[in-house]
Enzyme design. Structure first.
Site, PDB file in Angstrom:
ATOM      1  N   CYS A  73       4.905   2.753 -32.692  1.00 26.09           N
ATOM      2  CA  CYS A  73       5.142   2.475 -31.376  1.00 26.09           C
ATOM      3  C   CYS A  73       5.415   0.744 -30.956  1.00 26.09           C
ATOM      4  CB  CYS A  73       4.220   3.207 -30.295  1.00 26.09           C
ATOM      5  SG  CYS A  73       4.162   4.654 -30.824  1.00 26.09           S
ATOM      6  N   HIS A 128       5.508   0.357 -25.143  1.00 29.02           N
ATOM      7  CA  HIS A 128       4.289   0.899 -25.608  1.00 29.02           C
ATOM      8  C   HIS A 128       3.487   1.018 -24.628  1.00 29.02           C
ATOM      9  CE1 HIS A 128       1.234   2.470 -28.534  1.00 29.02           C
ATOM     10  NE2 HIS A 128       0.376   1.528 -27.711  1.00 29.02           N
TER      11      HIS A 128
END
Length: 484
Positions: A73, A128
């Site tokens: 991510c 993230h």
């Protein structure tokens, strides 16, 4: 030709020129979908129900071969948002804040729009979010990127203690899932194959609230230039969505890939993030996990549909660039792998849809190899904004007008292995015909796959003498992307 007919022709030409002219300060709706792979109707999957992604694809150019730069991510998202490769951002995991540690002065994509007078906002996950599974926390966000940031939190976050978690080693549902994970040193839910078919209604869950807030912002800012990031959480684990979405997928219709007996024998050990294959879980549990992933896609798709309905209602399509992308791929049992962080096709390849008003390729698919970091230069190209620094990608404008146009750029993806005593990288380069991968600069092995003859990447050709010339050529490409 009569004077009247000549006038009609002249007016038609004027209208044609006007319709092809660039849009001053186009809006941008930037839709990120967490852990979304290409198991979608518009990518040829006949099982998954994704009518709204498919609907957007009809208004967009669908990139058949788009690749993340790092299948995790935070590294993936920072790379895209800065337009730089992971080696340049220095982000290889989920803990480091690029703004505080590695790139304090970088101008991100939304930040650039903010500097040029746009209203710029984020709803949900664009950068993230700290600890996986902790939906609604600010995590590693970048305040300089936004005028407004909204962190929705829904019922799914409150029901994590009800999940079935097969990677914890049992199907039991502990009274306190978090405590159970700590007690067994099991991976957090953000890294586990875990799901729950909830009894709640659609509107109670986080992605519905992401859609709610995105719709509100579109209504409020429809008359001014905007850049809105809409970040959906599903199908990221844990897969917690209403039961009706699970019911779309009878378990008997779900299958997991059959792994050839010698599939891992000719590949470096570090190629596999999941050991043993399929976490050592029985096929029945793997099918249940895959069903939960599909259910989460369909739930997210329904929320996406509400956002697309708003673009229809507000008549924003003609002045809005709409992008939908997955931050990385996601394994569903290929090579016995699950989740991400491999350098196989299923982990590196992502869905990418780009809808630009007036683009000549609308509704078509591009077979060319592109990267997610190509989005930064593409969007600012259409918006007429200057690049604030040297960008690693290239504008996709030629492919948005002619999806089959000549395009000779390869795609690069990397992962990191090892521990604090010794980290090393796996690096992969993808061309239209080949994928070549090296582990620790080749010291821990290499892989070569013929994507035309072996799209499942089962036969590693790297050590075969008859492919030595291909290996050497791919080595050169891999070295060309290195940023020391």
């Amino acid at each position: 030709m009569t004077p009247r007919s000549a006038l009609v022709v002249l007016l038609a030409c004027i209208v044609g020129v006007a319709s092809a002219a660039p849009i001053p300060k186009p809006n941008v709706l930037f839709i990120a979908v967490d852990d979304l792979n290409t198991h979608l109707g518009c990518y040829g999957n006949t099982i998954v129900r994704s009518p709204n992604v498919d609907r957007l694809a009809r208004r967009a150019v669908r990139f058949e071969r788009a690749y993340t730069q790092f299948p995790l991510c935070s590294p993936s998202r920072v790379s895209l948002m800065t337009g730089l490769r992971p080696d340049q951002t220095g982000i290889f995991e989920l803990q480091t804040d690029f703004r505080k540690k590695t790139l304090p002065d970088v101008i991100t994509l939304p930040q650039l729009f903010r500097q040029h007078g746009y209203f710029v906002a984020r709803v949900g996950k664009i950068y993230h979010y700290g600890v996986p599974g902790q939906i609604g926390t600010p995590g590693l966000d970048d305040p300089l990127s936004w005028d407004l940031a909204i962190n929705p939190r829904g019922r799914d976050r409150e029901e994590e203690d009800k999940v079935t978690n097969i990677t914890r080693g049992t199907n039991a549902r502990p009274a306190n899932a978090n405590a159970a994970r700590r007690a067994t040193n099991a991976p957090p839910l953000g890294a586990a194959l875990a799901w729950f078919a909830s009894g709640g209604a659609d509107e109670e869950f986080t992605d519905a609230k992401v859609a709610d807030e995105t719709i509100r912002l579109l209504d409020e800012h429809k008359d001014e230039p905007f850049f809105i990031g809409c970040g959906f959480y599903r199908p990221h684990v844990p897969w917690i969505v209403p039961k009706k979405w699970f019911d779309l997928y009878p378990l008997e219709k779900i299958s997991v890939p059959k792994m050839p007996p010698d599939d891992r024998a000719d590949k470096p050990a570090d190629a596999f993030w999941v050991k043993p294959p399929n976490y050592g879980r029985p096929e029945e549990e793997c099918r249940q996990a895959k069903r939960a992933y599909y259910a989460s896609i369909s739930y997210m798709d329904a929320q996406l549909g509400r956002v697309l309905d708003t673009l229809d209602r507000l008549k924003l399509w003609d002045k809005t660039i709409v992008v939908l992308w997955g931050d990385h791929g996601w394994h569903l049992g290929e090579h016995g792998c699950w989740q991400k962080q491999s350098l196989f096709e299923e982990s590196a390849r992502v869905p990418l849809l780009v809808a630009v008003p007036g683009a000549k390729g609308t509704g078509k698919a591009s077979p060319r190899i592109v990267e997610t970091l190509d989005l930064y230069p593409t969007i600012i190209d259409y918006a007429g904004l200057p690049a604030p620094h040297r960008l690693a990608g290239a504008s996709l404008r030629p492919l948005l007008d002619k999806p089959s146009a000549k395009w000779d750029r390869p795609a690069y993806t990397q992962v990191r292995r090892g521990n604090t005593n010794h980290f090393f990288f796996g690096r992969s380069v993808r061309t239209e015909r080949w994928r070549y991968t090296e582990w620790d600069d080749g010291r821990k092995g290499a892989e070569l796959y013929d994507e035309k003859k072996d799209p499942g990447e089962h036969r590693n050709l790297a050590s075969e003498p008859k492919h030595s010339a291909v290996v050497e050529e791919m080595k050169k490409l891999l070295r060309a992307a290195r940023v020391e």
